[in-house]
Design an enzyme around this catalytic site. Structure first.
Site, mmCIF file in Angstrom:
data_model
loop_
_atom_site.group_PDB
_atom_site.id
_atom_site.type_symbol
_atom_site.label_atom_id
_atom_site.label_comp_id
_atom_site.label_asym_id
_atom_site.label_seq_id
_atom_site.Cartn_x
_atom_site.Cartn_y
_atom_site.Cartn_z
ATOM 1 C CE1 TYR A 37 32.244 50.740 -33.010
ATOM 2 C CE2 TYR A 37 31.445 53.053 -32.257
ATOM 3 C CZ TYR A 37 31.427 51.956 -33.378
ATOM 4 O OH TYR A 37 30.976 52.135 -34.788
HETATM 5 N N1 LIG Z 1 31.905 56.262 -40.701
HETATM 6 C C1 LIG Z 1 32.283 55.175 -40.827
HETATM 7 O O1 LIG Z 1 32.927 54.341 -41.768
HETATM 8 C C2 LIG Z 1 31.286 54.226 -40.109
HETATM 9 C C3 LIG Z 1 30.151 54.704 -39.224
HETATM 10 N N2 LIG Z 1 29.178 53.950 -38.668
HETATM 11 C C4 LIG Z 1 28.250 54.409 -37.707
HETATM 12 O O2 LIG Z 1 27.372 55.374 -38.766
HETATM 13 C C5 LIG Z 1 27.033 56.525 -38.051
HETATM 14 C C6 LIG Z 1 27.445 57.819 -38.648
HETATM 15 O O3 LIG Z 1 28.993 57.636 -38.818
HETATM 16 P P1 LIG Z 1 29.728 59.050 -38.829
HETATM 17 O O4 LIG Z 1 29.084 59.874 -39.899
HETATM 18 O O5 LIG Z 1 31.035 58.780 -39.131
HETATM 19 O O6 LIG Z 1 29.362 59.549 -37.251
HETATM 20 P P2 LIG Z 1 30.345 60.753 -36.577
HETATM 21 O O7 LIG Z 1 31.522 60.170 -35.795
HETATM 22 O O8 LIG Z 1 30.644 61.819 -37.552
HETATM 23 O O9 LIG Z 1 29.346 61.076 -35.604
HETATM 24 C C7 LIG Z 1 28.217 61.671 -35.916
HETATM 25 C C8 LIG Z 1 27.607 62.750 -34.895
HETATM 26 O O10 LIG Z 1 27.275 62.354 -33.759
HETATM 27 C C9 LIG Z 1 27.470 63.296 -32.702
HETATM 28 N N3 LIG Z 1 27.476 62.906 -31.368
HETATM 29 C C10 LIG Z 1 28.407 62.210 -30.843
HETATM 30 N N4 LIG Z 1 28.319 62.095 -29.400
HETATM 31 C C11 LIG Z 1 27.074 62.800 -29.250
HETATM 32 C C12 LIG Z 1 26.505 63.046 -27.857
HETATM 33 N N5 LIG Z 1 26.770 62.460 -26.805
HETATM 34 N N6 LIG Z 1 25.373 63.788 -27.976
HETATM 35 C C13 LIG Z 1 24.848 64.210 -29.183
HETATM 36 N N7 LIG Z 1 25.411 64.129 -30.267
HETATM 37 C C14 LIG Z 1 26.928 63.280 -30.322
HETATM 38 C C15 LIG Z 1 28.603 63.933 -33.010
HETATM 39 O O11 LIG Z 1 28.752 65.568 -32.536
HETATM 40 P P3 LIG Z 1 29.782 66.478 -32.544
HETATM 41 O O12 LIG Z 1 30.350 66.481 -33.933
HETATM 42 O O13 LIG Z 1 29.315 67.563 -31.716
HETATM 43 O O14 LIG Z 1 30.654 65.357 -31.852
HETATM 44 C C16 LIG Z 1 28.486 63.886 -34.624
HETATM 45 O O15 LIG Z 1 28.530 64.978 -35.229
HETATM 46 C C17 LIG Z 1 27.500 56.205 -36.754
HETATM 47 O O16 LIG Z 1 26.567 55.602 -35.929
HETATM 48 C C18 LIG Z 1 28.726 55.379 -36.788
HETATM 49 O O17 LIG Z 1 28.845 54.488 -35.492
HETATM 50 C C19 LIG Z 1 30.003 52.513 -38.491
HETATM 51 C C20 LIG Z 1 30.518 51.938 -39.138
HETATM 52 C C21 LIG Z 1 31.424 52.719 -39.907
HETATM 53 N N1 LIG Z 2 30.875 57.565 -34.669
HETATM 54 C C1 LIG Z 2 31.671 56.792 -35.554
HETATM 55 N N2 LIG Z 2 31.817 55.515 -35.681
HETATM 56 C C2 LIG Z 2 32.625 54.895 -36.240
HETATM 57 C C3 LIG Z 2 33.260 55.438 -37.192
HETATM 58 C C4 LIG Z 2 33.284 56.951 -37.171
HETATM 59 O O1 LIG Z 2 33.870 57.749 -37.821
HETATM 60 N N3 LIG Z 2 32.487 57.451 -36.363
HETATM 61 N N4 LIG Z 2 34.274 54.979 -37.924
HETATM 62 C C5 LIG Z 2 34.426 53.720 -38.185
HETATM 63 C C6 LIG Z 2 35.622 53.087 -38.942
HETATM 64 O O2 LIG Z 2 35.442 53.496 -40.237
HETATM 65 C C7 LIG Z 2 35.727 51.583 -39.026
HETATM 66 O O3 LIG Z 2 34.456 51.006 -39.674
HETATM 67 C C8 LIG Z 2 36.856 51.207 -39.858
HETATM 68 O O4 LIG Z 2 37.021 49.710 -39.710
HETATM 69 C C9 LIG Z 2 33.704 52.731 -37.201
HETATM 70 N N5 LIG Z 2 32.687 53.624 -36.577
#
Ligand SMILES: NC(=O)C1=CN([C@@H]2O[C@H](COP(=O)(O)OP(=O)(O)OC[C@H]3O[C@@H](n4cnc5c(N)ncnc54)[C@H](OP(=O)(O)O)[C@@H]3O)[C@@H](O)[C@H]2O)C=CC1
Ligand SMILES: Nc1nc2c(c(=O)[nH]1)N=C([C@H](O)[C@@H](O)CO)CN2
Length: 241
Positions: free
Chosen positions: A153
């Site tokens: 990742y």
């Molecule tokens: N939340 C956090 O604390 C953090 C978030 N981030 C980044 O911020 C962004 C948003 O985070 P967050 O809201 O938690 O995201 P999520 O983990 O909720 O993912 C967002 C969406 O991505 C979709 N997805 C995953 N794989 C695929 C695929 N192969 N094709 C199409 N859609 C796909 C999922 O669809 P489905 O629901 O159908 O699986 C999901 O609804 C991400 O890029 C994440 O890496 C980074 C660090 C911390």
């Molecule tokens: N696609 C996602 N990416 C990440 C998520 C998540 O929920 N969906 N969550 C994290 C964590 O919050 C991490 O930042 C905690 O240290 C990272 N990326």
């Protein structure tokens, strides 16, 4: 002139829940047209459609799925104000999944999808004037530090971080390209109290701020006419802990 708003839609990938959904709702609340991709049809998709969003199915697990999604977008609009690459899977290494499968899945969603969509949708982003369009890549704080439990990742997000600078050089000055590198923003439902306490203790600010921190930064980037090719950390001072 307010640089955020346009009749051209903002495209947000994976916006059926959490941060992507919050972004879509914020734009719609201010009458900014929105296109989203979804894979799972959550109840939120109906809500977004009722609010005027164009919600298109998109499964980026294969390059054919990515191209099919881009083709559908191009059939529905003649221009885009921005592409926000939010879709992501936070998949750690597991004994039950071959490492080659984990690596392939992480590269597919965090590298193949943004790389191919940026190229396929470039004509929709160009032709609207100086700094008139944006691409935003959502990376992660772990690009800086690595991760011992989410190795593939982290590596895939590091590649996405580099794509930010390459596409910034390729598409300037019509299109700005930036990355947002969050740390803990939003817990997942399954996160238990022990995990949450430990996670909050990793930053100076000791909170999980929620989606609004990202929404605010996205709006700042879209409003700018100068900021491009950079990664913008949203990490509560975590490197200083
Ligand atoms: N939340 C956090 O604390 C953090 C978030 N981030 C980044 O911020 C962004 C948003 O985070 P967050 O809201 O938690 O995201 P999520 O983990 O909720 O993912 C967002 C969406 O991505 C979709 N997805 C995953 N794989 C695929 C695929 N192969 N094709 C199409 N859609 C796909 C999922 O669809 P489905 O629901 O159908 O699986 C999901 O609804 C991400 O890029 C994440 O890496 C980074 C660090 C911390
Ligand atoms: N696609 C996602 N990416 C990440 C998520 C998540 O929920 N969906 N969550 C994290 C964590 O919050 C991490 O930042 C905690 O240290 C990272 N990326």
């Amino acid at each position: 002139m307010d640089n955020i708003f346009s009749t051209r839609p903002v495209l947000i990938t994976g916006a059926g829940r959490r941060i992507g959904l919050a972004l879509a709702k914020d734009f719609l609340a201010r009458n900014q047209p929105v296109i989203i991709s979804f894979r799972t049809r959550y109840p939120s998709i109906d809500e977004l459609e009722q609010a005027g969003a164009l919600c298109l199915f998109g499964d980026f697990s294969t390059d054919a799925g990515i191209k099919a999604f881009a083709d559908t977008v191009m059939k529905h609009c003649g221009g885009l104000r921005a592409v926000i690459h939010n879709a992501s899977a936070w998949q750690g290494e597991s004994h039950s999944v071959p490492h080659s499968d984990t690596l392939a899945a992480m590269l597919q969603i965090h590298v193949n999808a943004p790389y191919l969509l940026n190229h396929l949708l470039e004509p929709l982003l160009r032709g609207h004037g100086h700094a008139s369009s944006d691409i935003i890549h959502f990376t992660d704080y772990v690009v800086e530090r690595g991760s011992d439990k989410h190795i593939a990742y982290a590596a895939s997000k590091a590649a996405l971080d580099n794509l930010t600078r390459s596409f910034a050089r390729k598409l300037a000055p019509e299109v700005k390209v930036n990355a947002i590198a969050p740390a803990m923003i939003l817990f997942n439902e399954h996160d238990d109290a022990q995990y949450r306490k430990a996670a909050l203790n990793k930053s100076l600010m000791k909170i999980a701020p929620g989606e609004k921190e990202i929404v605010s930064l996205v709006n700042y980037l879209l409003e700018s006419r100068y900021v491009t090719g950079r990664t913008h950390a949203v990490d509560g001072g975590r490197p200083l802990r």
